[in-house]
Design a protein around this motif. Structure first.
Motif, mmCIF file in Angstrom:
data_model
loop_
_atom_site.group_PDB
_atom_site.id
_atom_site.type_symbol
_atom_site.label_atom_id
_atom_site.label_comp_id
_atom_site.label_asym_id
_atom_site.label_seq_id
_atom_site.Cartn_x
_atom_site.Cartn_y
_atom_site.Cartn_z
ATOM 1 N N LEU A 114 -13.414 23.969 47.585
ATOM 2 C CA LEU A 114 -13.863 24.758 46.326
ATOM 3 C C LEU A 114 -13.305 26.168 46.836
ATOM 4 O O LEU A 114 -12.656 27.049 46.048
ATOM 5 C CB LEU A 114 -14.900 24.740 45.929
ATOM 6 N N ASP A 115 -13.738 26.845 47.977
ATOM 7 C CA ASP A 115 -13.480 28.047 48.358
ATOM 8 C C ASP A 115 -12.334 28.458 48.280
ATOM 9 O O ASP A 115 -11.795 29.528 48.086
ATOM 10 C CB ASP A 115 -14.534 28.592 49.843
ATOM 11 N N ARG A 116 -11.319 27.627 49.090
ATOM 12 C CA ARG A 116 -9.996 27.864 48.993
ATOM 13 C C ARG A 116 -9.372 28.018 47.545
ATOM 14 O O ARG A 116 -8.707 29.013 47.579
ATOM 15 C CB ARG A 116 -9.338 26.770 49.739
ATOM 16 N N CYS A 117 -9.727 27.217 46.656
ATOM 17 C CA CYS A 117 -9.259 27.432 45.275
ATOM 18 C C CYS A 117 -9.750 28.523 44.736
ATOM 19 O O CYS A 117 -8.946 29.164 44.176
ATOM 20 C CB CYS A 117 -9.561 26.168 44.466
ATOM 21 N N VAL A 118 -10.913 28.996 44.817
ATOM 22 C CA VAL A 118 -11.327 30.352 44.377
ATOM 23 C C VAL A 118 -10.804 31.385 44.886
ATOM 24 O O VAL A 118 -10.197 32.361 44.059
ATOM 25 C CB VAL A 118 -13.089 30.257 44.437
ATOM 26 N N ALA A 119 -10.372 31.518 46.227
ATOM 27 C CA ALA A 119 -9.870 32.460 46.807
ATOM 28 C C ALA A 119 -8.292 32.519 46.416
ATOM 29 O O ALA A 119 -7.864 33.583 45.964
ATOM 30 C CB ALA A 119 -9.884 32.474 48.396
ATOM 31 N N ASP A 120 -7.801 31.455 46.120
ATOM 32 C CA ASP A 120 -6.307 31.650 46.083
ATOM 33 C C ASP A 120 -6.223 31.827 44.546
ATOM 34 O O ASP A 120 -5.369 32.730 44.021
ATOM 35 C CB ASP A 120 -5.750 30.090 46.077
ATOM 36 N N ALA A 121 -6.972 31.417 43.798
ATOM 37 C CA ALA A 121 -6.827 31.721 42.274
ATOM 38 C C ALA A 121 -7.252 33.096 42.031
ATOM 39 O O ALA A 121 -6.443 33.931 41.080
ATOM 40 C CB ALA A 121 -7.874 30.877 41.543
ATOM 41 N N ALA A 122 -8.230 33.874 42.734
ATOM 42 C CA ALA A 122 -8.405 35.019 42.620
ATOM 43 C C ALA A 122 -7.267 35.982 43.070
ATOM 44 O O ALA A 122 -6.785 36.922 42.283
ATOM 45 C CB ALA A 122 -9.608 35.367 43.311
ATOM 46 N N ALA A 123 -6.777 35.609 44.072
ATOM 47 C CA ALA A 123 -5.457 36.287 44.697
ATOM 48 C C ALA A 123 -4.201 36.144 43.378
ATOM 49 O O ALA A 123 -3.590 37.130 43.604
ATOM 50 C CB ALA A 123 -5.120 35.638 45.882
ATOM 51 N N ALA A 124 -4.342 35.123 42.844
ATOM 52 C CA ALA A 124 -3.272 35.008 41.895
ATOM 53 C C ALA A 124 -3.559 35.587 40.462
ATOM 54 O O ALA A 124 -2.660 35.565 39.487
ATOM 55 C CB ALA A 124 -2.754 33.480 41.673
ATOM 56 N N GLY A 125 -4.757 36.576 40.432
ATOM 57 C CA GLY A 125 -5.099 36.989 39.206
ATOM 58 C C GLY A 125 -6.274 36.739 38.550
ATOM 59 O O GLY A 125 -6.544 37.178 37.417
ATOM 60 N N ALA A 126 -6.973 35.426 38.721
ATOM 61 C CA ALA A 126 -7.964 34.865 38.125
ATOM 62 C C ALA A 126 -9.316 35.354 38.524
ATOM 63 O O ALA A 126 -9.630 35.916 39.461
ATOM 64 C CB ALA A 126 -8.120 33.393 38.704
ATOM 65 N N SER A 127 -10.121 35.906 37.117
ATOM 66 C CA SER A 127 -11.175 36.603 37.466
ATOM 67 C C SER A 127 -12.458 35.584 36.854
ATOM 68 O O SER A 127 -13.492 36.047 37.229
ATOM 69 C CB SER A 127 -11.306 37.794 36.641
ATOM 70 N N ARG A 128 -11.927 34.388 36.301
ATOM 71 C CA ARG A 128 -12.920 33.436 35.932
ATOM 72 C C ARG A 128 -12.463 32.086 36.491
ATOM 73 O O ARG A 128 -11.316 32.009 36.382
ATOM 74 C CB ARG A 128 -13.149 33.438 34.629
#
Length: 176
Positions: A114-128
């Motif tokens: 989950l931490d990997r997903c959150v970090a990678d999604a944030a790096a791709a522009g996800a704020s939520r």
């Protein structure tokens, strides 16, 4: 992200068998605590199969023990789960198809994925991030900062309903 006991790597289409093995071990063992037997009988054949689109997206991950045994899986996407024609919402990513092998529960596998997903999604522009948590996984996601906002019932063809808890994680965008 890695731990001496397991590593996490991107999963690809040729990892379908490994992902299927984790799903087939996890869901029948853990999901009955939150769902009636008739629901499990209908949805297990569907939810214990890997999703080829997720495996081809580059945003799905496999956790493996030191000996290469698959012990967890999960990913994220900007696409809405189960709604392929719904347009992605800017800044919103979705947690997708998570599972941990029952022998590896409470050893950090799910949280590392989950931490990997959150970090990678944030790096791709996800704020939520939005998650449709199974009825047995709400506590897991809450421990990672997700907040329950309601319930939903997903429909798996043909006409199979699967209740979930809608959960959201708010994250500021990463500096670019």
């Amino acid at each position: 992200m890695s731990d001496p006991a397991f590593t996490i790597r991107r999963a690809w289409p040729d990892d379908a068998g490994a992902v299927d093995a984790v799903l087939a071990a996890s869901y029948p063992a853990l999901m009955p605590a939150g769902y009636p037997p008739e629901v499990m009988e209908r949805v297990l054949p569907i939810i214990t199969r890997s999703n080829p689109a997720l495996l081809g997206a580059g945003t799905y991950y496999l956790a493996e023990a030191a000996d290469g045994t698959p012990v967890g899986c999960g990913g994220w996407s900007f696409d809405w789960p189960g709604e392929p024609t719904r347009a992605p919402q800017p800044g919103l990513a979705h947690v997708r198809h998570f599972a941990t092998h029952p022998d590896w529960l409470r050893r950090g596998v799910g949280r590392a994925l989950l931490d990997r997903c959150v970090a990678d999604a944030a790096a791709a522009g996800a704020s939520r991030m939005l998650c449709y948590a199974s009825l047995v996984a709400e506590e897991f996601y809450a421990s990672a900062g997700f907040v329950a906002t309601g319930r939903t019932s997903m429909e798996f063809p043909p006409g199979n309903r699967f209740d979930s808890v809608v959960m959201v994680l708010e994250r500021p965008p990463t500096a670019g």
